[in-house]
Scaffold this active site. Structure first.
Site, PDB file in Angstrom:
ATOM      1  N   CYS A 162     -57.042 -29.545  33.743  1.00 37.65           N
ATOM      2  CA  CYS A 162     -57.080 -30.953  33.737  1.00 37.65           C
ATOM      3  C   CYS A 162     -55.946 -32.291  33.148  1.00 37.65           C
ATOM      4  CB  CYS A 162     -58.841 -31.681  33.656  1.00 37.65           C
ATOM      5  SG  CYS A 162     -59.360 -33.388  34.313  1.00 37.65           S
ATOM      6  N   CYS A 184     -55.622 -37.485  39.918  1.00 35.06           N
ATOM      7  CA  CYS A 184     -56.366 -36.908  39.227  1.00 35.06           C
ATOM      8  C   CYS A 184     -54.904 -36.518  38.360  1.00 35.06           C
ATOM      9  CB  CYS A 184     -56.155 -35.667  40.882  1.00 35.06           C
ATOM     10  SG  CYS A 184     -56.173 -34.472  40.451  1.00 35.06           S
TER      11      CYS A 184
HETATM   12  N1  LIG Z   1     -59.506 -34.288  37.640  1.00 34.36           N
HETATM   13  C1  LIG Z   1     -58.367 -32.909  37.106  1.00 34.36           C
HETATM   14  C2  LIG Z   1     -58.230 -31.643  38.079  1.00 34.36           C
HETATM   15  C3  LIG Z   1     -58.666 -31.085  37.785  1.00 34.36           C
HETATM   16  C4  LIG Z   1     -58.974 -29.916  38.413  1.00 34.36           C
HETATM   17  C5  LIG Z   1     -60.143 -29.251  39.301  1.00 34.36           C
HETATM   18  N2  LIG Z   1     -60.535 -30.608  40.392  1.00 34.36           N
HETATM   19  C6  LIG Z   1     -60.132 -27.882  39.579  1.00 34.36           C
HETATM   20  O1  LIG Z   1     -59.543 -27.865  40.714  1.00 34.36           O
HETATM   21  O2  LIG Z   1     -60.355 -27.129  38.696  1.00 34.36           O
HETATM   22  C7  LIG Z   1     -56.867 -33.482  36.275  1.00 34.36           C
HETATM   23  O3  LIG Z   1     -56.925 -34.667  36.284  1.00 34.36           O
HETATM   24  O4  LIG Z   1     -55.873 -33.114  36.597  1.00 34.36           O
END
Ligand SMILES: N[C@H](CCC[C@H](N)C(=O)O)C(=O)O
Length: 262
Positions: A78, A201
């Site tokens: 993450c 994200c």
């Molecule tokens: N919010 C996260 C991504 C998490 C990924 C998660 N959703 C998964 O695929 O396990 C970020 O800032 O990169």
């Protein structure tokens, strides 16, 4: 749930991607309790967050990052959470202005100045081109697709359709992108594990920047991204082997501290 344990937590957010942070250097957190993690992340019955992160001791690095998605299951990397964890490590006095830490996808280095955290992400060599999208792994799997009219786009509907329909049970995070001007893109992301749109994200934004460069939509090695919850910047080096020296930069902020009975 036990209900006689009192857990101290901190709430952080990075461009609106929010996390419950717990200092687990004493190893007291019940790490296999998926229900507890999901409840802590629940916005109505618990504290509420897109994910939960533990800061732990590491034998060789400054600390170790353990990341859970809001569904209570351990997730892949993450990016925003990593940036928030660096800010938390600084707050705890574990680091000062630089960090090197272990995460599920390997070692990350980072720097922090005020509330701006710049995090080095893993190298990216494999980018698959799909008919109207790209798929790549920036620590987590990401589908990147250009759309028109992003602000009115049904991210939840189209995102969940692709997440389950194309990528199956294991799934993928799904990013929708629209160019805003030279070197700048607007991005909205449907996150696997949260199973909803989040405001930002980090690994997704990183994937978008690389995919846009790969497709020739941007030629600069610095890409600006406007997520729903704020602005991030991605920079990288590129050569015949792929993308290295990948960095994700933006704000990471402590919101509050609390105690929860669980
Ligand atoms: N919010 C996260 C991504 C998490 C990924 C998660 N959703 C998964 O695929 O396990 C970020 O800032 O990169």
């Amino acid at each position: 749930m036990e209900m006689n344990r009192v857990l101290t937590f901190y709430k952080y957010q990075g461009t609106g991607n929010d996390f419950v942070m717990i200092d687990n250097r004493d190893n007291s957190f019940p790490k296999d309790d998926i229900k507890l993690v999901a409840w802590l992340c629940d916005r109505r019955f618990g504290i509420g967050a897109d994910g939960l992160i533990l800061l732990e001791e590491d034998a060789t690095m400054d600390f170790n990052m353990v990341y859970y998605n809001a569904d209570g299951k351990e997730g892949s990397m993450c990016g925003n959470g990593g940036r928030c964890l660096v800010a938390f490590a600084k707050f705890l006095g574990v680091i000062s202005t630089e960090a090197k830490f272990n995460a599920v996808d390997g070692v990350h280095s980072a720097t922090i100045k005020g509330d701006i955290v710049e995090l080095q992400m893993g190298d990216v060599t494999d980018i698959s081109e799909k008919p109207n999208a790209y798929f790549l792994n920036t620590g987590s799997p990401h589908h990147v697709q250009l759309v028109k009219g992003l602000q009115d786009f049904d991210v939840f509907k189209e995102g969940s359709k692709l997440r389950y329909g194309v990528y199956g049970q294991k799934g993928s995070n799904i990013n929708f992108v629209e160019p805003l001007g030279e070197g700048t893109f607007a991005v909205r992301t449907y996150e696997r594990g949260v199973e909803d749109e989040t405001l930002s994200c980090g690994t997704g934004v990183t994937a978008v920047a690389i995919a846009m460069h790969k497709s020739g939509k941007v030629s600069s090695d610095v890409v600006n991204i406007e997520a729903q919850g704020g602005k991030l910047q991605v920079r990288f080096s590129v050569d015949a082997k792929g993308y290295s020296n990948v960095h994700l930069k933006g704000p990471a902020t402590q919101v509050f501290k609390g105690e929860v009975k669980c």
